[in-house]
Design a protein around this motif. Structure first.
Motif, mmCIF file in Angstrom:
data_model
loop_
_atom_site.group_PDB
_atom_site.id
_atom_site.type_symbol
_atom_site.label_atom_id
_atom_site.label_comp_id
_atom_site.label_asym_id
_atom_site.label_seq_id
_atom_site.Cartn_x
_atom_site.Cartn_y
_atom_site.Cartn_z
ATOM 1 N N ASP A 20 -5.146 -9.525 -3.568
ATOM 2 C CA ASP A 20 -4.276 -9.360 -2.405
ATOM 3 C C ASP A 20 -3.493 -10.628 -2.100
ATOM 4 O O ASP A 20 -2.429 -10.564 -1.485
ATOM 5 C CB ASP A 20 -5.094 -8.986 -1.167
ATOM 6 C CG ASP A 20 -5.696 -7.609 -1.272
ATOM 7 O OD1 ASP A 20 -5.306 -6.863 -2.177
ATOM 8 O OD2 ASP A 20 -6.562 -7.293 -0.430
ATOM 9 N N ASN A 21 -4.005 -11.777 -2.503
ATOM 10 C CA ASN A 21 -3.361 -13.051 -2.175
ATOM 11 C C ASN A 21 -2.355 -13.506 -3.224
ATOM 12 O O ASN A 21 -1.734 -14.542 -3.042
ATOM 13 C CB ASN A 21 -4.425 -14.134 -1.997
ATOM 14 C CG ASN A 21 -5.343 -13.816 -0.842
ATOM 15 O OD1 ASN A 21 -4.928 -13.222 0.137
ATOM 16 N ND2 ASN A 21 -6.598 -14.194 -0.967
ATOM 17 N N ILE A 22 -2.196 -12.743 -4.296
ATOM 18 C CA ILE A 22 -1.220 -13.120 -5.324
ATOM 19 C C ILE A 22 0.174 -12.794 -4.812
ATOM 20 O O ILE A 22 0.421 -11.719 -4.260
ATOM 21 C CB ILE A 22 -1.515 -12.378 -6.650
ATOM 22 C CG1 ILE A 22 -2.816 -12.902 -7.244
ATOM 23 C CG2 ILE A 22 -0.375 -12.562 -7.635
ATOM 24 C CD1 ILE A 22 -3.230 -12.225 -8.524
ATOM 25 N N GLN A 23 1.064 -13.709 -5.040
ATOM 26 C CA GLN A 23 2.419 -13.557 -4.535
ATOM 27 C C GLN A 23 3.132 -12.410 -5.265
ATOM 28 O O GLN A 23 3.121 -12.313 -6.483
ATOM 29 C CB GLN A 23 3.177 -14.855 -4.770
ATOM 30 C CG GLN A 23 4.407 -15.018 -3.947
ATOM 31 C CD GLN A 23 4.962 -16.415 -4.103
ATOM 32 O OE1 GLN A 23 4.762 -17.055 -5.122
ATOM 33 N NE2 GLN A 23 5.659 -16.877 -3.092
ATOM 34 N N GLY A 24 3.735 -11.528 -4.521
ATOM 35 C CA GLY A 24 4.471 -10.408 -5.087
ATOM 36 C C GLY A 24 3.627 -9.169 -5.330
ATOM 37 O O GLY A 24 4.130 -8.170 -5.825
ATOM 38 N N TYR A 25 2.352 -9.196 -4.975
ATOM 39 C CA TYR A 25 1.469 -8.044 -5.153
ATOM 40 C C TYR A 25 1.213 -7.425 -3.792
ATOM 41 O O TYR A 25 0.734 -8.092 -2.882
ATOM 42 C CB TYR A 25 0.153 -8.470 -5.806
ATOM 43 C CG TYR A 25 -0.824 -7.337 -5.998
ATOM 44 C CD1 TYR A 25 -0.636 -6.399 -6.994
ATOM 45 C CD2 TYR A 25 -1.927 -7.199 -5.171
ATOM 46 C CE1 TYR A 25 -1.524 -5.355 -7.170
ATOM 47 C CE2 TYR A 25 -2.821 -6.168 -5.337
ATOM 48 C CZ TYR A 25 -2.607 -5.244 -6.338
ATOM 49 O OH TYR A 25 -3.487 -4.218 -6.507
ATOM 50 N N TYR A 26 1.538 -6.160 -3.655
ATOM 51 C CA TYR A 26 1.377 -5.474 -2.382
ATOM 52 C C TYR A 26 0.448 -4.272 -2.568
ATOM 53 O O TYR A 26 0.884 -3.229 -3.064
ATOM 54 C CB TYR A 26 2.734 -5.015 -1.842
ATOM 55 C CG TYR A 26 3.697 -6.168 -1.654
ATOM 56 C CD1 TYR A 26 3.528 -7.056 -0.606
ATOM 57 C CD2 TYR A 26 4.743 -6.371 -2.544
ATOM 58 C CE1 TYR A 26 4.387 -8.123 -0.429
ATOM 59 C CE2 TYR A 26 5.609 -7.436 -2.374
ATOM 60 C CZ TYR A 26 5.429 -8.306 -1.319
ATOM 61 O OH TYR A 26 6.278 -9.362 -1.156
ATOM 62 N N PRO A 27 -0.829 -4.426 -2.196
ATOM 63 C CA PRO A 27 -1.763 -3.313 -2.379
ATOM 64 C C PRO A 27 -1.535 -2.216 -1.340
ATOM 65 O O PRO A 27 -1.020 -2.467 -0.251
ATOM 66 C CB PRO A 27 -3.127 -3.962 -2.177
ATOM 67 C CG PRO A 27 -2.854 -5.095 -1.254
ATOM 68 C CD PRO A 27 -1.471 -5.593 -1.621
ATOM 69 N N SER A 28 -1.927 -1.018 -1.706
ATOM 70 C CA SER A 28 -1.830 0.090 -0.755
ATOM 71 C C SER A 28 -3.032 0.056 0.186
ATOM 72 O O SER A 28 -3.981 -0.693 -0.017
ATOM 73 C CB SER A 28 -1.791 1.420 -1.513
ATOM 74 O OG SER A 28 -3.001 1.592 -2.215
ATOM 75 N N ILE A 29 -2.982 0.887 1.208
ATOM 76 C CA ILE A 29 -4.070 0.950 2.188
ATOM 77 C C ILE A 29 -5.364 1.402 1.512
ATOM 78 O O ILE A 29 -6.441 0.860 1.776
ATOM 79 C CB ILE A 29 -3.703 1.903 3.334
ATOM 80 C CG1 ILE A 29 -2.459 1.418 4.077
ATOM 81 C CG2 ILE A 29 -4.864 2.078 4.295
ATOM 82 C CD1 ILE A 29 -2.654 0.140 4.859
ATOM 83 N N SER A 30 -5.277 2.382 0.638
ATOM 84 C CA SER A 30 -6.483 2.890 -0.027
ATOM 85 C C SER A 30 -7.110 1.830 -0.926
ATOM 86 O O SER A 30 -8.330 1.793 -1.085
ATOM 87 C CB SER A 30 -6.161 4.149 -0.836
ATOM 88 O OG SER A 30 -5.228 3.851 -1.856
ATOM 89 N N GLU A 31 -6.292 0.972 -1.484
ATOM 90 C CA GLU A 31 -6.824 -0.089 -2.337
ATOM 91 C C GLU A 31 -7.616 -1.112 -1.528
ATOM 92 O O GLU A 31 -8.614 -1.647 -2.001
ATOM 93 C CB GLU A 31 -5.676 -0.778 -3.069
ATOM 94 C CG GLU A 31 -6.106 -1.525 -4.295
ATOM 95 C CD GLU A 31 -4.916 -1.953 -5.120
ATOM 96 O OE1 GLU A 31 -5.000 -3.037 -5.717
ATOM 97 O OE2 GLU A 31 -3.918 -1.226 -5.157
ATOM 98 N N LYS A 32 -7.210 -1.367 -0.314
ATOM 99 C CA LYS A 32 -7.971 -2.272 0.551
ATOM 100 C C LYS A 32 -9.323 -1.670 0.907
ATOM 101 O O LYS A 32 -10.332 -2.365 0.934
ATOM 102 C CB LYS A 32 -7.179 -2.592 1.822
ATOM 103 C CG LYS A 32 -6.013 -3.513 1.568
ATOM 104 C CD LYS A 32 -5.322 -3.888 2.848
ATOM 105 C CE LYS A 32 -4.174 -4.825 2.553
ATOM 106 N NZ LYS A 32 -3.529 -5.297 3.767
ATOM 107 N N TRP A 33 -9.360 -0.358 1.182
ATOM 108 C CA TRP A 33 -10.630 0.307 1.486
ATOM 109 C C TRP A 33 -11.557 0.280 0.283
ATOM 110 O O TRP A 33 -12.761 0.078 0.427
ATOM 111 C CB TRP A 33 -10.397 1.752 1.915
ATOM 112 C CG TRP A 33 -9.998 1.854 3.344
ATOM 113 C CD1 TRP A 33 -8.745 2.082 3.826
ATOM 114 C CD2 TRP A 33 -10.838 1.690 4.486
ATOM 115 N NE1 TRP A 33 -8.769 2.081 5.193
ATOM 116 C CE2 TRP A 33 -10.041 1.851 5.627
ATOM 117 C CE3 TRP A 33 -12.195 1.441 4.636
ATOM 118 C CZ2 TRP A 33 -10.570 1.758 6.906
ATOM 119 C CZ3 TRP A 33 -12.714 1.358 5.925
ATOM 120 C CH2 TRP A 33 -11.901 1.502 7.031
ATOM 121 N N ILE A 34 -11.001 0.478 -0.895
ATOM 122 C CA ILE A 34 -11.813 0.443 -2.115
ATOM 123 C C ILE A 34 -12.427 -0.933 -2.290
ATOM 124 O O ILE A 34 -13.591 -1.062 -2.697
ATOM 125 C CB ILE A 34 -10.963 0.849 -3.332
ATOM 126 C CG1 ILE A 34 -10.630 2.338 -3.248
ATOM 127 C CG2 ILE A 34 -11.677 0.542 -4.637
ATOM 128 C CD1 ILE A 34 -9.627 2.805 -4.271
#
Length: 61
Positions: A20-34
């Protein structure tokens, strides 16, 4: 065996968390829950294994 499984879950959870902290990478909401589910399941496995180890150790007395 539970220690290994727990360590793998925690490792992948923190890997996804650090992505999540890599520049230019935007995770989806479901990816954060996973990510949070992986970390929770990993620590649960480790807790269950620790609890069974303590039960075995103190039941022998």
């Amino acid at each position: 065996m539970r220690q290994l499984i727990g360590a793998i879950y925690v490792s992948f959870g923190f890997l996804f968390y650090l992505l999540d902290n890599i520049q230019g990478y935007y995770p989806s909401i479901s990816e954060k829950w996973i990510t949070y589910i992986f970390i929770f399941v990993g620590f649960t496995y480790l807790f269950i294994d620790l609890r069974s180890y303590i039960k075995k150790k103190f039941n022998n007395y």
